[in-house]
Design an enzyme around this catalytic site. Structure first.
Site, short mmCIF file in Angstrom:
data_model
loop_
_atom_site.label_atom_id
_atom_site.label_comp_id
_atom_site.label_asym_id
_atom_site.label_seq_id
_atom_site.Cartn_x
_atom_site.Cartn_y
_atom_site.Cartn_z
N CYS A 1 76.14 68.27 81.68
CA CYS A 1 75.33 67.85 82.82
C CYS A 1 74.74 66.47 82.60
O CYS A 1 74.84 65.58 83.44
CB CYS A 1 74.22 68.86 83.09
N CYS B 1 76.28 66.35 86.13
CA CYS B 1 75.32 66.22 87.23
C CYS B 1 74.62 64.88 87.28
O CYS B 1 74.51 64.27 88.35
CB CYS B 1 74.25 67.30 87.12
N LYS C 1 76.99 61.79 87.89
CA LYS C 1 77.63 62.05 89.19
C LYS C 1 76.68 61.78 90.34
O LYS C 1 77.02 61.11 91.31
CB LYS C 1 78.13 63.50 89.20
N LYS C 2 75.44 62.29 90.24
CA LYS C 2 74.47 62.11 91.32
C LYS C 2 74.09 60.64 91.47
O LYS C 2 73.96 60.12 92.58
CB LYS C 2 73.23 62.96 91.04
N GLY D 1 93.27 67.65 92.55
CA GLY D 1 92.44 68.84 92.56
C GLY D 1 91.67 68.95 93.86
O GLY D 1 91.56 67.97 94.62
N ALA D 2 91.14 70.13 94.12
CA ALA D 2 90.40 70.37 95.36
C ALA D 2 89.03 70.98 95.11
O ALA D 2 88.40 71.48 96.01
CB ALA D 2 91.22 71.30 96.26
N SER D 3 88.60 70.93 93.83
CA SER D 3 87.30 71.48 93.46
C SER D 3 86.19 70.54 93.91
O SER D 3 86.43 69.42 94.37
CB SER D 3 87.23 71.62 91.94
N TYR D 4 84.94 70.99 93.75
CA TYR D 4 83.83 70.11 94.11
C TYR D 4 83.81 68.87 93.22
O TYR D 4 83.44 67.78 93.67
CB TYR D 4 82.49 70.86 94.08
N ALA E 1 86.46 67.28 92.05
CA ALA E 1 87.47 66.38 92.60
C ALA E 1 86.95 65.66 93.83
O ALA E 1 87.08 64.43 93.95
CB ALA E 1 88.74 67.17 92.94
N LEU E 2 86.36 66.40 94.76
CA LEU E 2 85.92 65.80 96.02
C LEU E 2 84.70 64.91 95.83
O LEU E 2 84.58 63.86 96.49
CB LEU E 2 85.61 66.90 97.04
N GLU E 3 83.80 65.27 94.92
CA GLU E 3 82.65 64.41 94.64
C GLU E 3 83.10 63.08 94.06
O GLU E 3 82.64 62.01 94.48
CB GLU E 3 81.68 65.10 93.68
N GLY F 1 90.13 72.04 87.27
CA GLY F 1 89.40 73.20 86.74
C GLY F 1 88.86 72.93 85.36
O GLY F 1 89.09 71.88 84.77
N ASP G 1 78.12 78.13 80.98
CA ASP G 1 79.49 78.08 81.49
C ASP G 1 80.49 78.87 80.66
O ASP G 1 81.61 79.10 81.09
CB ASP G 1 79.97 76.62 81.57
N HIS H 1 59.50 67.93 113.56
CA HIS H 1 60.28 67.02 114.39
C HIS H 1 59.85 65.58 114.15
O HIS H 1 58.67 65.29 114.04
CB HIS H 1 60.07 67.38 115.87
N GLU I 1 65.23 70.88 110.96
CA GLU I 1 64.49 71.70 111.93
C GLU I 1 65.43 72.59 112.76
O GLU I 1 64.99 73.59 113.34
CB GLU I 1 63.68 70.81 112.88
#
Length: 486
Positions: free
Chosen positions: A56, A61, A64-65, A192-195, A197-199, A279, A321, A460, A465
């Site tokens: 992480c 994490c 990445k973030k 890949g198609a994992s989170y 990969a997409l991130e 993976g 993990d 608002h 909301e």
């Protein structure tokens, strides 16, 4: 409280210095136990290594973030243009990497200092079992020593999988490398198609790199599939290309350093960088568990545990993990580690609750989720018990950016009609989704119903909301809402 196990060197020995292992070690030390922790990072196939703190902090994490936030700045500028700003700027991959890596190194140093302050003995060494209570520590420089412990905690996490495609380890990088790669990645193929990969594809495209995602089948397996499709559609509109229903058959390194990619043994394309995100595998297979009388699951590299995070050997535990069938999330490992050590050394009885754990996917349009996806709710409860409320919503700031007039966020609330419409799943697609879902996860833990959501008065103007005014019920065969309004 003094040391409990005089015949052993330590009361608790932790294998792995990631978020979960460190949290457990420090909690046990706070409760008076004599604790040690071993951490050793084997280099990736491309030679990348890092300091104490685990996935992480170093290759997950945190970087990445930070890169995700950085990549959103271009869109933020466009939003601000609609509010009167004239902004011109450029991005430097090299400058970003230097800043991010320096920040991570400061956290590595702080982590070591923290262990020293709490009197946790730290070994920068690779630990393997020699018997049920003994581990061999190898520092990689020729020094080996054995230590014993009453309890041993396996918290070694996992590493990226490279599959069995010829040339993968020689030609491709993974998430172990991208956050420390000093040279800009250039034209990139993400496989890949994992989170993960997409991130990664999302932030690379956000920086302006030519980015393609090669996908075998569906996106974000295990997540709500309506939202997975929306994420893919959004990314395609925002400069990410998708090569669907494809898998590579081999990779070749060219003299230029570029990588030639083959699909069905025919040349598909040449890329500056190929990022594999297909993976992850647990690292249990590297620990010589057989010497401790413990088996691991070869297919996943993980160990099986009971509800008390206890393996089949009663004094050996596991968190994070490396446990089979549990969420692979940093806060999960941290909480499980703390609770375990409170049971072992503090007389507590509470066990880890692995249900209804909130998570966020930091794709260019963020996704937050807690509880069941729609599909999982139907599998668990039966179709007759599941009702779904949903709507599209558009963040206020997007309305003044002419390039985003068709972009929409989305919200979905899954309820159990047999339990007075108890909310069993909440999903949000839109800005700051992680921040929103974190608050809503408390409501799920408290057993909130749809009526509770309806009785809550919204703030608002906010994007979130819309949760308080959901009236549209999702119907089979009816198109999802594409314009705002709940």
């Amino acid at each position: 409280m003094g040391s409990m196990a005089e015949e052993y060197d330590f009361d608790l020995f932790v294998i792995g210095g990631g978020s979960g292992g460190l949290a457990a070690a420090k909690q046990a030390a706070d409760l008076g136990a004599k604790v040690a922790c071993a951490d050793f990072v084997k280099p990736s196939p491309q030679g990348t290594t890092w300091g104490l703190g685990g996935t992480c902090l170093n290759v997950g994490c945190i970087p990445k973030k930070l890169m995700h936030i950085s990549s959103l700045y271009r869109e933020t500028q466009n939003d601000a243009h609609g509010l009167g700003w004239e902004t011109k700027s450029s991005h430097s991959w090299e400058a970003m990497l230097a800043q991010v890596n320096n920040y991570i190194k400061s956290l590595n140093w702080g982590t070591k200092t923290d262990l020293r302050t709490k009197n946790v003995k730290y070994y920068n060494a690779f630990a393997t079992f020699t018997d049920p209570h003994t581990v061999m520590l190898d520092n990689g420089k020729g020094k080996q020593e054995k230590v014993t412990a009453k309890y041993i905690l396996i918290a070694c996490g996992g590493r990226p999988s490279y599959g069995d495609v010829p040339g993968a380890k020689e030609c491709c990088i993974s998430s172990d490398d991208i956050f420390w790669q000093k040279q800009a990645p250039g034209k990139t193929l993400v496989i890949g198609a994992s989170y993960i990969a997409l991130e990664c594809a999302g932030f690379l495209a956000g920086f302006g790199f030519d980015t393609t995602v090669m996908v075998r089948s569906i996106l974000l397996r295990g997540f709500d599939q309506d939202i997975a499709k929306m994420i893919g559609d959004y990314m395609e509109k925002h400069h990410v290309k998708f090569a669907k229903e494809m898998t590579p058959s081999k990779f070749e390194k060219l003299p230029s350093g570029q990588v030639k990619v083959f699909v069905k043994d025919a040349e598909y394309g040449v890329y500056d960088t190929v990022l594999l995100a297909i993976g992850r595998e647990g690292c249990a297979g590297s620990l010589n568990l057989e010497a401790a009388g413990l088996k691991y699951i070869e297919k996943t590299g993980k160990v099986a545990c009971n509800d008390h995070d206890q393996t089949s050997v009663p004094h050996i535990f596991a968190i994070g993990d490396v446990i089979e069938g549990k969420p692979e999330l940093t806060p999960v490992a941290i909480q499980a580690g703390k609770l375990l050590c409170r049971r072992l050394f503090g007389g507590a009885t509470k066990i880890m609750d692995y249900t209804d754990v909130a998570t966020a996917v930091f794709t260019p349009i963020e996704y937050g989720a807690v509880g069941y996806s729609e599909g999982d709710a139907i599998k668990a409860l039966g179709k007759d018990r599941v009702k779904v409320y949903h709507c599209s919503a558009q963040p206020l700031e997007w309305n003044l950016n002419h390039e985003r007039k068709e972009d929409m966020g989305y919200m979905k609330v899954v309820v159990d009609v047999a339990e007075k419409e108890k909310v069993v799943g909440v999903h949000i697609l839109g800005p700051n989704a992680g921040e929103v879902i974190q608050g809503l996860s408390v409501a799920l833990k408290c057993g909130a119903t749809k009526e509770h959501f309806d009785d809550c008065v919204g703030i608002h103007p906010t994007f979130a909301e819309s949760y308080t005014t959901l009236t549209e019920i999702k119907e089979e065969g009816k198109a999802l809402p594409t314009k705002g309004g709940c």
